[in-house]
Design a protein around this motif. Structure first.
Motif, mmCIF file in Angstrom:
data_model
loop_
_atom_site.group_PDB
_atom_site.id
_atom_site.type_symbol
_atom_site.label_atom_id
_atom_site.label_comp_id
_atom_site.label_asym_id
_atom_site.label_seq_id
_atom_site.Cartn_x
_atom_site.Cartn_y
_atom_site.Cartn_z
ATOM 1 N N UNK A 271 -29.936 -79.239 -42.143
ATOM 2 C CA UNK A 271 -29.235 -79.477 -43.401
ATOM 3 C C UNK A 271 -28.851 -78.214 -44.134
ATOM 4 N N UNK A 272 -29.638 -77.150 -43.969
ATOM 5 C CA UNK A 272 -29.354 -75.899 -44.667
ATOM 6 C C UNK A 272 -28.071 -75.233 -44.159
ATOM 7 N N UNK A 273 -27.542 -75.723 -43.027
ATOM 8 C CA UNK A 273 -26.347 -75.133 -42.446
ATOM 9 C C UNK A 273 -25.064 -75.800 -42.946
ATOM 10 N N UNK B 23 -24.404 -70.855 -41.586
ATOM 11 C CA UNK B 23 -23.640 -72.028 -42.012
ATOM 12 C C UNK B 23 -22.561 -72.380 -40.988
ATOM 13 N N UNK B 24 -22.244 -73.669 -40.906
ATOM 14 C CA UNK B 24 -21.085 -74.115 -40.158
ATOM 15 C C UNK B 24 -19.823 -73.774 -40.945
ATOM 16 N N UNK C 95 -22.585 -74.155 -33.207
ATOM 17 C CA UNK C 95 -23.787 -74.368 -34.023
ATOM 18 C C UNK C 95 -24.763 -75.243 -33.249
ATOM 19 N N UNK C 96 -26.041 -74.989 -33.422
ATOM 20 C CA UNK C 96 -27.076 -75.789 -32.765
ATOM 21 C C UNK C 96 -27.073 -77.197 -33.356
ATOM 22 N N UNK D 139 -22.233 -69.910 -35.844
ATOM 23 C CA UNK D 139 -22.586 -68.528 -35.503
ATOM 24 C C UNK D 139 -23.986 -68.459 -34.895
ATOM 25 N N UNK D 140 -24.372 -69.518 -34.191
ATOM 26 C CA UNK D 140 -25.753 -69.595 -33.721
ATOM 27 C C UNK D 140 -25.972 -68.952 -32.357
#
Length: 603
Positions: free
Chosen positions: A231-233, A156-157, A213-214, A205-206
């Motif tokens: 979207x899940x992030x 997650x962001x 984040x990507x 945390x990518x």
């Protein structure tokens, strides 16, 4: 494919199936990142090379790997000389090598999402001289054979609060919009991950050790933006933080969004955006302006909140480093401390800070000859004990919610030799020369670089890396555009005038292959200098990093009175800043480590 030789053979078979006579493998991702997620570690998977900068070219009968001076030793340890030839950058580039080695009339593949437009142009020119062709691939052939390739991170962001950012994301986007209006442009592409993190006040945390984040982004002249991220992030908190001015899309929709910009004028950074982005915009009929990403300079020039946060992070980090150096003095005489045990202990000390989010890079924990490998990374295979009569180099840092740290200290294990003390003192003199430099506004880092090298040059020695790199604010530990580095070096990253608010490292070194390495690194802040009678606006540096510099390695007779004053004043500041954070034996050790050094008597 259990061996690297098997992987190289499989890639050649895949290239043959794809009607290609070669392929270029860079160490980057779709965002031209320095550090990349595990899913994008194609060069490491193919070759075994674990450095943070490099590339390779694979042809049917030969293959070459390209690294700069930081990795000269490491590449020879990690990559087979039987399968690969070692090429030194910048003396030889991938395009130079292809010009000499590509098969006549051959088809050399490249992934347009992993190269800049400028590289593509140079490669096409180089291959044309051999009647060869540069061919874009729709799917990277390494991905076709890498059966257990990791997935991209789904973390997650998180929101970076205005307290630490110093400016709201809406304000930043408005300023970008105003800048675009001045350029008579409709939108700017942000593809560098730290640019997106900064512009939207988000972190992720990518990528290991870099809180990004990507994602991709389009920022428009009206201050609104389109953010392309899985979207899940996105949590409800992040969605609320981004607000109505940011339209959210899936990351995979970015390329299609570029196709919809027909008739628009779009700013794209040729240094940070991949060739595929330019090509998609040009196919769409957009007018492309090749200009630097508008976040780069504002991100580099830290605001008061970011500077305050950096100073707080440095004090916490300095306390952890001091406790670690004390621990080394207590434990190394027992003979059971090795590189991995030492770096693990330092990480544990850092993680006692609740503000720590991650390390800022994999610690460089080098004992004896391993310390001479500039970007060494210890492993079970290479791990060495910290033995008496050797030097130990530890380069490490932390990602705190309010700042990013990077510090190197060199420690004698037992009694150092006269040569070690001579070389260390020369490195210290170079470090002091940068720390005390005063220079007119408009000065570039390349103009200061030789200050740090002069004491080493006088002994006929040097170091094969830049003297300083920019540092982010809870972002990339290597951040441009500012550098202190020779013009044209592999690490120069351009030649940006230094400005008040920029943060850089000050890290001269010396490396004796097969024996030891020395580096002294602090972070410094560019500040204004008031000089009576000055006819120009003058700048200088404020040191931000506070931890003892090992006095046992200093040959005081080599220091000028001014250099000795600097060292004693620095240690007085260390004691004042770090002392209140320590107690008991740690504090007593610090007091001894920071005690003033007396000037040698003159007969």
């Amino acid at each position: 494919m259990s061996t690297y030789a098997d992987r190289l053979a499989a890639l050649r078979e895949q290239l043959k199936a794809n009607s290609l006579d070669g392929f270029v493998v860079p160490l980057t991702d779709e965002h031209m990142s320095e550090y990349v997620g595990s899913y994008a570690q194609r060069l490491a998977w193919l070759t075994g090379f674990e450095g943070s900068a490099g590339s390779a070219v694979v042809l049917p009968e030969e293959a070459a790997i390209f690294v700069d001076g930081r990795y000269t030793l490491q590449v020879r340890q990690q990559v087979s000389a039987t399968e690969w030839s070692y090429q030194s950058v910048p003396e030889t580039s991938t395009t130079d090598w292809l010009k000499e080695h590509a098969p006549e009339g051959g088809r050399i593949g490249y992934d347009p999402w992993l190269h800049t437009r400028d590289w593509v142009r140079k490669a096409k020119e180089a291959l044309a001289s051999r009647g060869a062709e540069l061919v874009p691939v729709e799917r990277n052939p390494i991905d076709e054979i890498w059966s257990d390739r990791p997935e991209a991170s789904k973390a997650h962001l998180v929101v970076q609060s205005d307290e630490y950012a110093g400016k709201s994301a809406a304000e930043k986007r408005t300023e970008i919009g105003d800048w675009l209006a001045k350029q008579h442009a409709d939108a700017a592409v942000l593809s560098a991950l730290d640019s997106i993190a900064w512009a939207f006040n988000i972190r992720g945390q990518d990528v290991s050790h870099t809180p990004v984040a990507l994602a991709y982004a389009l920022v428009h002249a009206d201050g609104t933006a389109d953010l392309f991220v899985a979207g899940e992030k996105i949590s409800p908190e992040v969605r609320q933080h981004l607000g109505n001015g940011v339209r959210l899309h899936e990351r995979y929709e970015f390329e299609n969004a570029l196709a919809e910009l027909k008739g628009k004028t779009v700013v794209v950074d040729p240094e940070r955006a991949v060739a595929a982005i330019f090509e998609a915009l040009e196919r769409a009929g957009a007018k492309v302006i090749a200009m630097r990403d508008p976040t780069i300079l504002p991100k580099a020039i830290k605001n008061p909140a970011e500077i305050a946060g950096q100073k707080s992070a440095q004090e916490r980090d300095g306390a952890a480093i001091t406790r670690f150096l004390h621990w080394l003095d207590e434990e190394t005489p027992k003979g059971d401390v090795d590189e991995l045990k030492a770096s693990d202990h330092l990480e544990a000390l850092r993680r006692e800070n609740p503000e720590l989010r991650d390390l800022s890079f994999d610690s460089i924990s080098g004992a004896g000859p391993n310390g001479a490998i500039v970007h060494y990374r210890s492993s079970e295979k290479t791990n060495r004990k910290l033995e008496q009569g050797t030097l130990y180099l530890i380069d490490s840092g932390g990602q705190y919610v309010d700042g990013t740290t990077d510090i190197t200290r060199t420690v004698p294990i037992g009694e150092p030799t006269a040569e070690m003390r001579d070389r260390f003192t020369r490195v210290l003199q170079g470090h002091i020369a940068i720390a005390t430099a005063v220079f007119p506004k408009g000065t570039r880092g390349s103009q200061l670089d030789s200050f740090a090298r002069r004491p080493l040059w006088e002994a006929g020695v040097d170091y094969a890396h830049g003297t300083g790199h920019g540092v982010g604010s809870f972002l990339s530990v290597h951040e441009g555009p500012q550098r202190i580095s020779p013009v044209g070096s592999a690490q120069s990253g351009g030649d940006e005038p230094l400005q008040v608010g920029m943060i850089l490292s000050n890290e001269p070194g010396y490396y004796k292959t097969g024996e030891y390495g020395i580096r002294i690194e602090n972070l410094v802040l560019v500040v204004a200098r008031e000089i009576e009678g000055a006819e120009k606006e003058m700048l200088g540096f404020e040191t931000l990093t506070f931890a003892p510099i090992d006095r046992r390695l200093v040959d005081v007779s080599m220091l000028s009175p001014e250099e000795l004053i600097w060292l004693n004043c620095y240690h007085a500041h260390v004691l004042a800043r770090i002392g209140p954070k320590l107690t008991g034996a740690d504090l007593a050790w610090l007091q001894a480590a920071c005690a003033p050094i007396e000037a040698p008597s003159v007969d």
